[in-house]
Design an enzyme around this catalytic site. Sequence first.
Site, PDB file in Angstrom:
ATOM      1  N   HIS A 155       1.071  -1.413  -0.258  1.00 46.89           N
ATOM      2  CA  HIS A 155       0.149   0.036  -0.038  1.00 46.89           C
ATOM      3  C   HIS A 155       0.778   1.278   0.111  1.00 46.89           C
ATOM      4  O   HIS A 155       0.428   2.420   0.277  1.00 46.89           O
ATOM      5  CB  HIS A 155      -0.996  -0.170   1.820  1.00 46.89           C
ATOM      6  N   SER A 276      15.000  21.188 -16.609  1.00 47.04           N
ATOM      7  CA  SER A 276      14.123  22.317 -17.520  1.00 47.04           C
ATOM      8  C   SER A 276      14.414  22.980 -17.688  1.00 47.04           C
ATOM      9  O   SER A 276      15.230  23.204 -18.001  1.00 47.04           O
ATOM     10  CB  SER A 276      13.552  22.212 -16.243  1.00 47.04           C
ATOM     11  N   LYS A 282      16.535  21.558 -11.740  1.00 48.45           N
ATOM     12  CA  LYS A 282      16.363  20.153 -11.782  1.00 48.45           C
ATOM     13  C   LYS A 282      16.847  18.963 -12.822  1.00 48.45           C
ATOM     14  O   LYS A 282      17.706  19.225 -12.976  1.00 48.45           O
ATOM     15  CB  LYS A 282      14.678  20.292 -12.585  1.00 48.45           C
ATOM     16  N   GLU A 289       9.952   7.859 -17.364  1.00 52.11           N
ATOM     17  CA  GLU A 289       8.836   8.471 -17.810  1.00 52.11           C
ATOM     18  C   GLU A 289       8.330   8.733 -18.922  1.00 52.11           C
ATOM     19  O   GLU A 289       6.819   8.060 -19.234  1.00 52.11           O
ATOM     20  CB  GLU A 289       8.680   9.777 -17.353  1.00 52.11           C
TER      21      GLU A 289
END
Length: 456
Positions: A155, A276, A282, A289
Site C-alpha cells: 500500500h 528543465s 531540475k 517517465e
Amino acid sequence: MEPLRSRFQKDADKGAEAYAASIPFDQRLYEEDIKGSIAHARALAKAGIISEKDAEFIIMGLSSIREEIERGQFQFKPKLEDIHMNIEARLFEKIGYVAGKLHTAHSRNDQIALDLRLFAKEANSETIARLKELQRALLDSAEGNLDVIIPGYTHLQHAQPVLLAHHLLAYFQMLERDVARFRGCLERTDVLPLGSGALAGVSYPIDRSFLAEELGFSRISQNSIDAVSDRDFIVEYQAAAAMTMMHLSRFAEEIILWSSSEFGFVEVDDAYATGSSIMPQKKNPDVAELARGKTGRVYGNLMGILTTLKALPLSYNRDLQEDKEGFFDTVDTLLSTLDVCAGMVRTLRVHGERTREAAAEGYILATDIADYLVKKGIPFRQAHTIVAELVRYAMDQGKTFGQLSLDEYQRFSPLFDQDVRSITLESSLAARNLPGGTAPEQVEQALRMARRLLDV
Ligand code: ARG
C-alpha cells in the site's frame, strides 16, 4: 494502366490510391519479401515449373533490387500499392518478361503472411535478447548492492525490510516470464505460409518443405485458408509486449518515485536524465517517465489489432493491411524501451545509507516483535494486538521501538525481555530464511539461480 488495373476502365481516384497504399510503411518488409521471392523462384525451378536459367535470372534481378533499396536508390511508388508490387514492377524493368513467371503459384496473400512471419520471428528473437540484457543489468545491480536494505512496501506504506537485491530480483522474475511468452510466440510464428496461394492452395507441385527449409521455418502451415487469414502471431507478440511494458512501467514508476527528494533512494545518471527549460535545479527522470508513458501506445496497438481482426470473415480481407503499423510501432517501442531501461539500471546510483535510514524510520520491525512474542509461546493474533498497542503508545510518546525502555515494553506484555533489543533490520532479514525469502543467504542463492537461467 497499372499492372493490377487491366480489368478496369479508368485510373484509381488519387485519394483512394493514396488511401489504399501500404508502401509508405510496408517498404520496411523489403528484405523479407525479396528473401521469400528468391526461395519461391528456386522452388519453381526445382518443380520444373520454370527453367533453372529463368530462376537464376529472377534471383539476380531480385538481388540487385535489394542493393538498390539498401543504397537508397529505389523509388517506392504509391501507385504500385505495396512492397510486393513495387518490387515486381522493378523486376520487370530490370529483366523483362521473365519477371512475369515469378508470380506463378504465388499470391500477395501468402506473400504478405510470409513477410510478416519472417519479420515477427526476428522481432521475437531480438526481444528475447534485449530482455536478457535487462535481466543481466538487474542482476549486476543486485550483486553490486548486496548489502543494501530498503523498506519493503505494501500500500506504499512501510511494511517489512527487504534487500534491494530481493526487490530487483522480483523484476528479474517478471522478465523471465516475459522471455517465456516471447519464446512461445516465436514457436507459433515459426510456420511457413507459402504455398497457400490466394486462399485455396496452388495448382503447381511446389515443394513446401523445401521452401520451409530455405527460409528457416520448422513447420509448414496445415490449412491454406488459415495461413492467409491468421494474424494470431501478431496479436500474441503485442499481448506479450503489453505485458512487458506493464512490467517496465512499474519499474519506471519506482525509479521515478525513488529518485524524488522525498525518497532519495537512487539517482538516475545524468545520461538518462534531462533538465528543465525554466527551473535550473531540475534533474528529471524522463527516460523512466517515457517508458511508463509509452506503455499506453503499446496497449493501444494491441486493442487495435484485436479490433481489426474481430468478426473478419475468412480468408484474406484488405483490413489485414492494418496489421502492420501498430505492430511495427510496438516492436520499435518495446525494443528501445528495453534498451534504455538496461542502460538506466547499469548507471543507476543507489544511496544505501539513505534507504537504510528510511527503513529504520518507522515501526517496520513490528511483525518481528510480534514473531518474538509468538516464539515465547502466545498465538500470533494475540501478539499482533499487543504490538499494535505498543506501536500506538510509542507513536504517542514520539519514540521509536529502540527508544522504549524495557519497562515500557513490559507494560504491554510480561514476555518482553532484554533480548527484544536484538531485533534489528538485519535480524528481520535473516529470519526470512526460506526459498523465496529476503534473507541474504536466500537472495544469494536466488542470484545464482538467476544467473544460470540467463545462460539458457
Ligand atoms: N498490402 C497488402 C497487405 O498488407 C498485401 C496483400 C494484398 N492482397 C490483396 N489481395 N490486395 O495486406
